[in-house]
Design a protein around this motif. Structure first.
Motif, PDB file in Angstrom:
ATOM      1  N   ILE A  60       0.778  -1.145   0.038  1.00 18.53           N
ATOM      2  CA  ILE A  60      -0.018   0.090  -0.093  1.00 18.53           C
ATOM      3  C   ILE A  60       0.859   1.093   0.103  1.00 18.53           C
ATOM      4  N   ALA A  61       2.171   1.080   0.723  1.00 16.87           N
ATOM      5  CA  ALA A  61       2.991   2.277   0.575  1.00 16.87           C
ATOM      6  C   ALA A  61       3.629   2.669  -0.551  1.00 16.87           C
ATOM      7  N   VAL A  62       3.920   1.444  -1.149  1.00 19.83           N
ATOM      8  CA  VAL A  62       4.405   1.589  -2.653  1.00 19.83           C
ATOM      9  C   VAL A  62       3.263   2.265  -3.464  1.00 19.83           C
ATOM     10  N   ALA A  63       2.167   1.621  -3.395  1.00 21.70           N
ATOM     11  CA  ALA A  63       1.209   2.141  -4.234  1.00 21.70           C
ATOM     12  C   ALA A  63       0.805   3.721  -4.089  1.00 21.70           C
ATOM     13  N   LEU A  64       1.188   4.297  -2.986  1.00 18.05           N
ATOM     14  CA  LEU A  64       1.004   5.662  -2.699  1.00 18.05           C
ATOM     15  C   LEU A  64       2.043   6.336  -3.462  1.00 18.05           C
ATOM     16  N   LEU A  91       3.598   5.484  -5.897  1.00 18.40           N
ATOM     17  CA  LEU A  91       3.534   5.370  -7.393  1.00 18.40           C
ATOM     18  C   LEU A  91       2.725   6.731  -7.855  1.00 18.40           C
ATOM     19  N   LEU A  92       2.170   7.175  -6.910  1.00 15.14           N
ATOM     20  CA  LEU A  92       1.418   8.667  -7.486  1.00 15.14           C
ATOM     21  C   LEU A  92       2.312   9.797  -7.657  1.00 15.14           C
ATOM     22  N   ILE A  93       3.575   9.637  -6.996  1.00 11.91           N
ATOM     23  CA  ILE A  93       4.323  10.812  -6.993  1.00 11.91           C
ATOM     24  C   ILE A  93       5.257  10.611  -8.375  1.00 11.91           C
ATOM     25  N   PRO A  94       5.004  11.572  -9.496  1.00  7.16           N
ATOM     26  CA  PRO A  94       5.950  11.488 -10.636  1.00  7.16           C
ATOM     27  C   PRO A  94       7.472  11.510 -10.467  1.00  7.16           C
ATOM     28  N   ASP A  95       8.118  10.784 -11.310  1.00 10.46           N
ATOM     29  CA  ASP A  95       9.501  10.623 -11.179  1.00 10.46           C
ATOM     30  C   ASP A  95      10.109  11.663 -12.206  1.00 10.46           C
ATOM     31  N   LYS A  96      11.006  12.065 -11.842  1.00  8.73           N
ATOM     32  CA  LYS A  96      12.069  13.093 -12.849  1.00  8.73           C
ATOM     33  C   LYS A  96      13.043  12.296 -13.527  1.00  8.73           C
ATOM     34  N   ASP A  97      13.509  12.560 -14.722  1.00  3.29           N
ATOM     35  CA  ASP A  97      14.732  12.274 -15.309  1.00  3.29           C
ATOM     36  C   ASP A  97      15.678  12.862 -14.620  1.00  3.29           C
ATOM     37  N   ASP A  98      16.647  11.950 -13.753  1.00  5.57           N
ATOM     38  CA  ASP A  98      17.727  12.648 -13.271  1.00  5.57           C
ATOM     39  C   ASP A  98      19.079  12.152 -13.842  1.00  5.57           C
ATOM     40  N   SER A  99      18.987  11.547 -15.005  1.00  8.13           N
ATOM     41  CA  SER A  99      20.312  11.087 -15.834  1.00  8.13           C
ATOM     42  C   SER A  99      20.759  12.285 -16.376  1.00  8.13           C
ATOM     43  N   GLU A 100      22.086  12.397 -16.271  1.00  6.22           N
ATOM     44  CA  GLU A 100      22.783  13.567 -16.741  1.00  6.22           C
ATOM     45  C   GLU A 100      23.761  12.902 -17.766  1.00  6.22           C
ATOM     46  N   ASP A 101      24.409  13.864 -18.641  1.00  7.11           N
ATOM     47  CA  ASP A 101      25.109  13.561 -19.745  1.00  7.11           C
ATOM     48  C   ASP A 101      26.679  13.106 -18.879  1.00  7.11           C
ATOM     49  N   THR A 102      26.904  12.058 -18.607  1.00 10.14           N
ATOM     50  CA  THR A 102      28.029  11.875 -17.508  1.00 10.14           C
ATOM     51  C   THR A 102      29.199  11.253 -18.410  1.00 10.14           C
ATOM     52  N   GLY A 103      30.192  10.767 -17.850  1.00  6.37           N
ATOM     53  CA  GLY A 103      31.409  10.246 -18.686  1.00  6.37           C
ATOM     54  C   GLY A 103      31.186   8.676 -18.894  1.00  6.37           C
ATOM     55  N   VAL A 104      30.168   8.250 -18.386  1.00  9.23           N
ATOM     56  CA  VAL A 104      29.908   6.852 -18.558  1.00  9.23           C
ATOM     57  C   VAL A 104      29.449   6.606 -20.255  1.00  9.23           C
ATOM     58  N   ARG A 126       1.425   9.360 -26.492  1.00 11.82           N
ATOM     59  CA  ARG A 126       0.000   8.873 -26.715  1.00 11.82           C
ATOM     60  C   ARG A 126      -0.204   8.270 -25.313  1.00 11.82           C
ATOM     61  N   ILE A 127       0.460   7.893 -24.440  1.00 11.34           N
ATOM     62  CA  ILE A 127       0.187   7.165 -23.267  1.00 11.34           C
ATOM     63  C   ILE A 127       0.025   8.318 -22.003  1.00 11.34           C
ATOM     64  N   PRO A 128      -1.080   8.549 -21.368  1.00 12.06           N
ATOM     65  CA  PRO A 128      -1.289   9.521 -20.447  1.00 12.06           C
ATOM     66  C   PRO A 128      -0.564   8.961 -19.135  1.00 12.06           C
ATOM     67  N   LEU A 129       0.737   9.521 -18.579  1.00 10.96           N
ATOM     68  CA  LEU A 129       1.217   8.911 -17.711  1.00 10.96           C
ATOM     69  C   LEU A 129       0.642   8.993 -16.252  1.00 10.96           C
ATOM     70  N   ASN A 130      -0.387  10.021 -16.108  1.00  6.91           N
ATOM     71  CA  ASN A 130      -1.194   9.946 -14.826  1.00  6.91           C
ATOM     72  C   ASN A 130      -2.019   9.044 -14.762  1.00  6.91           C
ATOM     73  N   VAL A 131      -2.769   8.529 -15.944  1.00  5.48           N
ATOM     74  CA  VAL A 131      -3.759   7.535 -15.882  1.00  5.48           C
ATOM     75  C   VAL A 131      -2.926   6.404 -15.529  1.00  5.48           C
ATOM     76  N   ALA A 132      -1.631   5.967 -16.308  1.00  2.00           N
ATOM     77  CA  ALA A 132      -0.975   4.919 -15.604  1.00  2.00           C
ATOM     78  C   ALA A 132      -0.651   4.923 -14.441  1.00  2.00           C
ATOM     79  N   ARG A 133      -0.134   5.848 -13.939  1.00  2.00           N
ATOM     80  CA  ARG A 133       0.329   6.025 -12.358  1.00  2.00           C
ATOM     81  C   ARG A 133      -0.899   5.649 -11.380  1.00  2.00           C
ATOM     82  N   TYR A 134      -2.132   5.995 -11.955  1.00  2.00           N
ATOM     83  CA  TYR A 134      -3.221   5.724 -10.808  1.00  2.00           C
ATOM     84  C   TYR A 134      -3.389   4.227 -11.156  1.00  2.00           C
ATOM     85  N   CYS A 135      -3.589   3.505 -12.297  1.00  2.00           N
ATOM     86  CA  CYS A 135      -3.797   2.388 -12.585  1.00  2.00           C
ATOM     87  C   CYS A 135      -2.660   1.373 -11.836  1.00  2.00           C
ATOM     88  N   ALA A 136      -1.550   1.870 -11.773  1.00  2.00           N
ATOM     89  CA  ALA A 136      -0.390   1.098 -10.995  1.00  2.00           C
ATOM     90  C   ALA A 136      -0.713   1.246  -9.493  1.00  2.00           C
TER      91      ALA A 136
END
Length: 189
Positions: A77-81, A83-96, A161-171
């Motif tokens: 249930i905690a993970v379910a809640l 999931l409602l918090i959107p992630d951000k892309d925190d990948s940076e252009d690194t030396g990798v 084409r995929i509404p991410l908010n709808v996907a988050r609520y379903c998840a």
């Protein structure tokens, strides 16, 4: 087989809109070698989720027998809640990135999964199915691939084409349902 199916479904759904999906999109835009990106995702996920699953099995042995269902269900249930918090892309252009598509994908994906929702879900799933830990590892890994391979090949088109908010609520709903079912199955109802 229940462990495989549950793990696949939970992770494939939880991965929609996750930062690792955004990382897949970034890598696909950066490199042409789509197969190398997918191989990197596979290796990183297998390593990360294997460690996570074994951690889940280890932790489960310290939980008092009567508390398993309540703690596990509450965690879902905690993970379910979460999931409602959107992630951000925190990948940076690194030396990798200079090491090529496979190495960059493997390293960045492994690091992005640390502490991620799908890693936590893998720990919880392994704790739920301690006798089927390999099925959990394969299920979560296949779930990650099911969610990320389409992004690697058709990411921009799909994300428009995929509404991410709808996907988050379903998840969220799926994880909430799993949590409630675990709680009620262990309480004798």
């Amino acid at each position: 087989m229940e462990a495989l199916f549950s793990s696949f479904t939970a992770v494939a759904i939880a991965e929609i809109g996750d930062k690792t999906q955004l990382l897949s999109l970034f890598l696909a835009a950066r490199f042409r070698a789509k197969g190398a990106i997918i191989a990197g995702i596979l290796v990183a996920t297998l390593l990360n989720h294997a460690a996570s699953a074994w951690l889940g099995v280890w932790v489960a042995q310290f939980i008092p027998q009567g508390w398993h269902s309540a703690l596990l269900g509450g965690s879902f249930i905690a993970v379910a809640l979460w999931l409602l918090i959107p992630d951000k892309d925190d990948s940076e252009d690194t030396g990798v990135l200079r090491y090529g598509a496979f190495a960059a994908s493997c390293i960045l994906f492994f690091l992005a999964e640390i502490g991620d929702k799908t890693q936590i879900a893998t720990v919880l799933l392994a704790a739920s199915f301690p006798d089927a830990v390999w099925w959990v590892i394969w299920g979560t890994t296949l779930g990650m691939l099911a969610a990320n391979v389409p992004v690697v090949y058709a990411g921009s088109w799909l994300l428009q084409r995929i509404p991410l908010n709808v996907a988050r609520y379903c998840a969220c709903g799926v994880f909430m349902l799993i949590g409630v079912l675990i709680i009620f199955s262990g309480s004798g109802f």
